[in-house]
Design a protein around this motif. Structure first.
Motif, short mmCIF file in Angstrom:
data_model
loop_
_atom_site.label_atom_id
_atom_site.label_comp_id
_atom_site.label_asym_id
_atom_site.label_seq_id
_atom_site.Cartn_x
_atom_site.Cartn_y
_atom_site.Cartn_z
N UNK A 106 0.84 -1.21 0.00
CA UNK A 106 0.00 0.00 0.00
C UNK A 106 0.87 1.26 0.00
N UNK A 107 1.95 1.24 0.81
CA UNK A 107 2.85 2.41 0.89
C UNK A 107 3.56 2.63 -0.43
N UNK A 108 4.02 1.54 -1.05
CA UNK A 108 4.70 1.65 -2.35
C UNK A 108 3.74 2.23 -3.40
N UNK A 109 2.48 1.82 -3.32
CA UNK A 109 1.46 2.33 -4.24
C UNK A 109 1.28 3.84 -4.05
N UNK A 110 1.23 4.28 -2.77
CA UNK A 110 1.11 5.72 -2.46
C UNK A 110 2.31 6.48 -3.02
N UNK A 111 3.50 5.90 -2.86
CA UNK A 111 4.73 6.57 -3.31
C UNK A 111 4.77 6.70 -4.83
N UNK A 112 4.39 5.61 -5.52
CA UNK A 112 4.43 5.62 -6.99
C UNK A 112 3.37 6.55 -7.59
N UNK A 113 2.21 6.64 -6.90
CA UNK A 113 1.15 7.52 -7.40
C UNK A 113 1.32 8.95 -6.90
N UNK A 114 2.41 9.18 -6.15
CA UNK A 114 2.76 10.50 -5.61
C UNK A 114 1.65 11.09 -4.73
N UNK A 115 1.03 10.20 -3.93
CA UNK A 115 0.03 10.65 -2.96
C UNK A 115 0.71 11.04 -1.64
#
Length: 534
Positions: A360-369
């Motif tokens: 989930x954190x990696x997803x946030x980082x990649x989507x720049x959230x």
């Protein structure tokens, strides 16, 4: 005149909150309005953070806000406002001042705010306060998505931010003077978190797919909980390690005792029975002076062991810009009950939460959230929990989310980015060097885990390791990264521990590469062709 008026207004506002009688807090009728006024004053404070300092000096948080929090929880508007005010008051000093100020006047104010924050941390270290926060958070998480209002989500976020702010406060080492195995203020805080059941709620937030929006908040809180801990030592707590620790402590004490006795003996020898103007001169055979003759020593024989060619010379002053970087991370051994609780928390986190939360954190980082530099928490968690898993009972399935080529690529890309920023942004070079060290630690742990997989008894695990190594060793960037970091090592920004980690990581990489080459019959070697000039 303005400051004096402000002081009077603040005093009147604080008086209108209520008063403590014994253990019971009696709130005034306009308590809620006073809390809102304090929030407004904090919004309009000057660059010296004058309002924050005055509230800290008056101990408003300890004498008014904490009793209101624990005793008037049923008054929801007041409870929400007090949480809002506390989040603002406990904001890290680095955020308030935008870094450590260089100007002496502002630096004094910075240190003053920091001392008030340390007093707040001490006040929070009790079970009752965390019990109220834990109960409130539990009730809010019980609500389904359709029942949960916007203010409920705001309150969840503020509680997590409050816990983050309190855990973030650095220890006052001069004031505490805690030794290993002693309960520091941070340990007392962690124990209060455990007794209140807040740790279970953090595990729930980390493992629940419905609560993904809090992933980065949870990861930040967990990283602050474990900031002084060594993952490998933590994994071995309670495994017959106590006797070994005790014997190591005894041996260390014995060495210190012997040294003290030797120093006492040397001091006794230095004191003569009667005063002598002539101490004697001696020739030190075999030790040459500036010419070809032996050194002539003009002091007593008992001072000979302290002889150095630098005696009497003025030490060369190193300019501030060229001074070596200081070590920032301090690891200490917490009290045994705290270590046992943290070990169990780690095991449960790896078992139920690690893969989902890191995804989930990696997803946030990649989507720049995420906010700026939030990837540092991701890299810290990767290094810490993979090291714990490797030392406890190595199970690659528990860390499968971060055990991939994509993880290597993500770490390598960030490491290169930090390295380039360290060279270009000279003002913030030390901050970039710290992030670089964190990325290197994560890279080292990835390599150590792949190396451990090589030794596994399961064929599937060894095959996964072989596939990862096939991808790493054939990519030029991974091979040349270490050489670049060695060439550009700068002791003004990077501490000695960075160099040690770099040497160990390079050694591990070369050892793995050597074993990889030996185990293969055929090996592709890249050749750089030179273009022939016509």
């Amino acid at each position: 005149v303005g400051l004096y008026t402000m002081n009077c207004e603040l005093l009147a506002t604080c008086s209108a909150l209520g008063y403590l009688e014994g253990d019971t807090y009696h709130k005034e009728p306009d308590c809620l309005e006073s809390v809102k006024d304090l929030i407004r004053y904090l919004r309009h404070e000057d660059e010296t953070r004058d309002v924050r300092q005055q509230l800290g000096a008056a101990q408003i948080l300890q004498s008014d806000l904490l009793p209101i929090l624990t005793q008037h929880r049923q008054d929801k508007p007041l409870f929400d406002a007090v949480i809002r005010l506390m989040v603002n008051l406990t904001q890290p000093a680095l955020l308030c001042f935008g870094g450590v100020p260089k100007e002496p006047g502002l630096r004094h104010h910075f240190l003053q705010v920091l001392s008030y924050l340390q007093a707040y941390k001490q006040a929070f270290a009790n079970e009752k306060t965390f019990g109220v926060l834990s109960e409130t958070l539990y009730e809010l998480l019980q609500l389904g998505w359709e029942e949960r209002q916007e203010e409920d989500n705001l309150l969840i976020e503020r509680i997590l931010l409050l816990v983050r702010n309190i855990l973030h406060v650095p220890a006052d080492l001069d004031q505490e003077k805690r030794i290993d195995d002693d309960a520091s203020v941070h340990d007392q805080l962690l124990w209060a978190v455990h007794l209140s059941g807040l740790d279970d709620l953090l595990l729930f937030l980390a493992s629940s797919p419905a609560e993904q929006q809090w992933s980065l908040h949870v990861l930040e809180v967990i990283s602050l909980m474990f900031r002084d801990q060594n993952p490998e030592q933590l994994a071995k707590v309670g495994r017959g390690r106590l006797a070994q620790e005790r014997s190591a402590d005894v041996a260390e004490l014995e060495v210190l005792r012997q040294r003290e006795m030797a120093e006492k003996k040397a001091r006794a020898l230095q004191r003569g029975n009667r005063h002598s103007q002539f101490g004697g001169s001696y020739i030190v055979q075999g030790l040459k002076s500036i010419g070809d003759r032996d050194v002539i020593f003009h002091k007593g024989l008992h001072n000979l062991q302290n002889y150095s060619s630098d005696l009497g010379k003025q030490p060369r002053r190193v300019p501030k810009r060229r001074q070596a970087a200081q070590e920032l991370s301090l690891q200490r051994r917490s009290a045994l009950n705290v270590r046992l609780f943290l070990r169990d928390f780690c095991s449960e986190f790896l078992e139920n939460c690690y893969n989902r939360l890191m995804g989930a954190v990696k997803d946030h980082l990649l989507r720049e959230k995420a906010q700026q530099h939030d990837e540092t928490y991701y890299m810290w968690a990767l290094a810490f929990f993979m090291a714990f898993n490797r030392a406890a009972s190595f199970r690659p399935a528990l860390v499968s989310e971060t055990l991939s080529i994509r993880s290597f690529h993500f770490i390598e890309r960030n490491l290169t980015s930090y390295y380039e920023m360290m060279l270009t942004d000279r003002k913030e070079a030390r901050s970039w060097a710290c992030r670089m060290h964190l990325a290197l630690t994560a890279y080292q742990e990835l390599l150590a885990t792949v190396n451990e997989m090589d030794l596994s008894a399961e064929a599937a695990v060894r095959e996964s390791s072989r596939i990862i190594k096939n991808n790493i060793f054939y990519v030029m960037e991974y091979r040349e990264l270490f050489l670049t970091l060695f060439r550009k090592f700068d002791e003004r920004c990077q501490p000695r521990s960075f160099l040690r980690d770099l040497v160990e990581t390079t050694h591990l990489f070369l050892k793995m590469l050597e074993r990889f080459c030996r185990s293969r019959g055929s090996l592709m070697v890249q050749n750089k062709r030179k273009k022939r000039k016509k």
